[in-house]
Every structure is written in structure tokens, then in C-alpha cells.
Design a protein around this motif. Structure first.
Motif, short mmCIF file in Angstrom:
data_model
loop_
_atom_site.label_atom_id
_atom_site.label_comp_id
_atom_site.label_asym_id
_atom_site.label_seq_id
_atom_site.Cartn_x
_atom_site.Cartn_y
_atom_site.Cartn_z
N VAL A 291 100.28 -30.99 -15.68
CA VAL A 291 101.17 -29.83 -15.54
C VAL A 291 102.62 -30.26 -15.78
CG1 VAL A 291 102.11 -28.17 -13.88
CG2 VAL A 291 99.64 -28.54 -14.03
N ARG A 292 103.01 -31.39 -15.20
CA ARG A 292 104.38 -31.88 -15.38
C ARG A 292 104.67 -32.15 -16.86
NH1 ARG A 292 107.58 -36.07 -16.13
NH2 ARG A 292 105.90 -37.55 -16.49
N LEU A 293 103.74 -32.80 -17.53
CA LEU A 293 103.94 -33.11 -18.95
C LEU A 293 103.94 -31.85 -19.82
CD1 LEU A 293 101.65 -36.27 -19.32
CD2 LEU A 293 104.15 -36.20 -19.37
N THR A 294 103.12 -30.91 -19.46
CA THR A 294 103.02 -29.67 -20.23
C THR A 294 104.30 -28.85 -20.16
OG1 THR A 294 100.63 -29.59 -19.87
CG2 THR A 294 101.70 -27.53 -20.52
N TYR A 295 104.91 -28.82 -18.98
CA TYR A 295 106.10 -27.98 -18.79
C TYR A 295 107.40 -28.76 -18.81
CZ TYR A 295 102.69 -24.45 -17.78
OH TYR A 295 101.64 -23.59 -17.88
N ARG A 296 107.34 -30.04 -19.15
CA ARG A 296 108.54 -30.87 -19.21
C ARG A 296 109.51 -30.30 -20.25
NH1 ARG A 296 107.52 -36.82 -21.02
NH2 ARG A 296 106.58 -35.61 -22.68
N GLY A 297 110.73 -30.18 -19.89
CA GLY A 297 111.76 -29.73 -20.82
C GLY A 297 111.89 -28.22 -20.92
N GLN A 298 110.95 -27.50 -20.32
CA GLN A 298 111.06 -26.04 -20.35
C GLN A 298 111.90 -25.59 -19.17
OE1 GLN A 298 107.25 -24.17 -20.50
NE2 GLN A 298 106.60 -25.29 -22.31
N THR A 299 112.72 -24.61 -19.43
CA THR A 299 113.54 -24.05 -18.35
C THR A 299 112.91 -22.75 -17.89
OG1 THR A 299 114.98 -22.95 -19.91
CG2 THR A 299 115.65 -25.14 -19.15
N GLY A 300 112.99 -22.50 -16.63
CA GLY A 300 112.40 -21.29 -16.07
C GLY A 300 113.44 -20.50 -15.33
N GLY A 301 113.00 -19.43 -14.77
CA GLY A 301 113.90 -18.62 -13.97
C GLY A 301 114.37 -17.38 -14.71
N ALA A 302 114.94 -16.49 -13.97
CA ALA A 302 115.44 -15.23 -14.55
C ALA A 302 116.87 -15.42 -15.04
CB ALA A 302 115.38 -14.13 -13.49
N LEU B 125 95.61 -34.87 -22.53
CA LEU B 125 96.35 -33.88 -23.30
C LEU B 125 96.18 -34.09 -24.80
CD1 LEU B 125 99.64 -33.55 -21.26
CD2 LEU B 125 97.91 -31.78 -21.62
N ALA B 126 95.92 -35.32 -25.21
CA ALA B 126 95.77 -35.63 -26.64
C ALA B 126 94.38 -35.28 -27.18
CB ALA B 126 96.06 -37.11 -26.87
N LYS B 127 93.43 -35.02 -26.30
CA LYS B 127 92.07 -34.70 -26.74
C LYS B 127 92.07 -33.33 -27.41
CE LYS B 127 90.40 -38.44 -24.95
NZ LYS B 127 90.18 -39.56 -25.81
N SER B 128 91.28 -33.21 -28.47
CA SER B 128 91.31 -31.99 -29.28
C SER B 128 90.34 -30.91 -28.82
CB SER B 128 91.04 -32.33 -30.75
OG SER B 128 89.79 -32.98 -30.88
N THR B 129 89.33 -31.28 -28.04
CA THR B 129 88.37 -30.27 -27.59
C THR B 129 88.06 -30.46 -26.10
OG1 THR B 129 86.39 -31.60 -28.03
CG2 THR B 129 87.24 -30.25 -29.87
N HIS C 111 85.63 -33.27 -25.58
CA HIS C 111 86.25 -34.60 -25.55
C HIS C 111 86.90 -34.87 -24.20
CE1 HIS C 111 86.56 -34.46 -30.19
NE2 HIS C 111 85.47 -35.13 -29.83
N VAL C 112 87.55 -33.86 -23.65
CA VAL C 112 88.20 -34.00 -22.34
C VAL C 112 87.16 -34.33 -21.27
CG1 VAL C 112 89.43 -32.75 -20.51
CG2 VAL C 112 90.19 -32.55 -22.88
N GLU C 113 86.06 -33.57 -21.26
CA GLU C 113 85.02 -33.80 -20.25
C GLU C 113 84.37 -35.17 -20.41
OE1 GLU C 113 84.36 -32.10 -17.49
OE2 GLU C 113 86.10 -30.93 -18.11
N SER C 114 84.17 -35.58 -21.65
CA SER C 114 83.59 -36.91 -21.90
C SER C 114 84.52 -38.01 -21.39
CB SER C 114 83.33 -37.08 -23.39
OG SER C 114 82.87 -38.39 -23.66
N TYR C 115 85.80 -37.88 -21.69
CA TYR C 115 86.78 -38.87 -21.25
C TYR C 115 86.87 -38.87 -19.72
CZ TYR C 115 91.12 -41.43 -20.66
OH TYR C 115 92.07 -42.34 -20.26
N ARG C 116 86.86 -37.69 -19.12
CA ARG C 116 86.91 -37.60 -17.66
C ARG C 116 85.72 -38.32 -17.03
NH1 ARG C 116 89.12 -33.83 -13.64
NH2 ARG C 116 87.77 -33.94 -11.82
N GLY C 117 84.55 -38.15 -17.63
CA GLY C 117 83.36 -38.83 -17.14
C GLY C 117 83.47 -40.34 -17.26
N GLN C 118 84.02 -40.80 -18.38
CA GLN C 118 84.19 -42.23 -18.58
C GLN C 118 85.14 -42.83 -17.56
OE1 GLN C 118 85.54 -42.74 -22.60
NE2 GLN C 118 83.62 -42.03 -23.49
N VAL C 119 86.25 -42.14 -17.33
CA VAL C 119 87.24 -42.63 -16.36
C VAL C 119 86.64 -42.63 -14.95
CG1 VAL C 119 89.47 -42.16 -15.27
CG2 VAL C 119 89.23 -41.98 -17.75
#
Length: 86
Positions: free
Chosen positions: A74-85, A25-29, A32-40
Motif C-alpha cells: 500500500v505504501r509503495l502503491t500510493y507513494r508520491g500521491q497527494t490526497g485531501g480536499a 508488485l512486479a508480478k504480472s498476474t 504469479h503473485v500467489e505462486s510467489y507468496r506460496g514460495q515465500v
């Protein structure tokens, strides 16, 4: 009878999953994400190979690991957000 190595499931390595998700999530492009994914992935593959885990099991473990990382993102992205109608 030959011995069989049973690897600790990567999906149970919650600290690793959370760390990788946060770093992705901290990667800027996307590059960078794909490179990090490959390294891991390369690092995990190397560790499993050294432990003597068969290729088919490695692929399954790595796939499950990345599924868990995606769920954590996904959990980190939506943490603290409330949903629902209202």
C-alpha cells in the motif's frame, strides 16, 4: 528445564518485507503473485521449523509478516500521491 528458541520477529525484517512487496508488485498476474507468496511462505516456514519454532508461533509470525508486506505494498502503491480536499 528445556530451552526455548525465540525467533527474531519477521515484522522487524524490514529489508525482507520491502523486497517481497516490491517483487509482488512486479508480478504480472494474480497467479504469479500467489505462486510467489506460496514460495515465500514455504521458505519462511522451513526456516522457522529448522530453528525449532512451534507451529502456533510460526503461523502467528507468518501472518504478521504478510500483514506487514501488505502495508508496504500500500505504501509503495500510493507513494508520491497527494490526497485531501482542495
Amino acid at each position: 528445564m528445556p530451552c526455548q528458541v525465540i525467533a527474531f520477529p519477521l515484522t522487524r525484517r524490514v529489508g525482507k518485507i520491502r523486497d517481497v512487496a516490491a517483487k509482488m508488485l512486479a508480478k504480472s498476474t494474480d497467479r504469479h503473485v500467489e505462486s510467489y507468496r506460496g514460495q515465500v511462505t514455504d521458505g519462511i516456514h522451513s526456516s522457522l521449523s529448522r530453528a525449532g519454532i512451534p507451529e502456533s508461533d510460526q503461523a502467528r509470525q507468518i501472518g504478521a509478516f504478510w500483514h506487514a508486506v501488505q502495508a508496504e505494498i500500500v505504501r509503495l502503491t500510493y507513494r508520491g500521491q497527494t490526497g485531501g480536499a482542495a
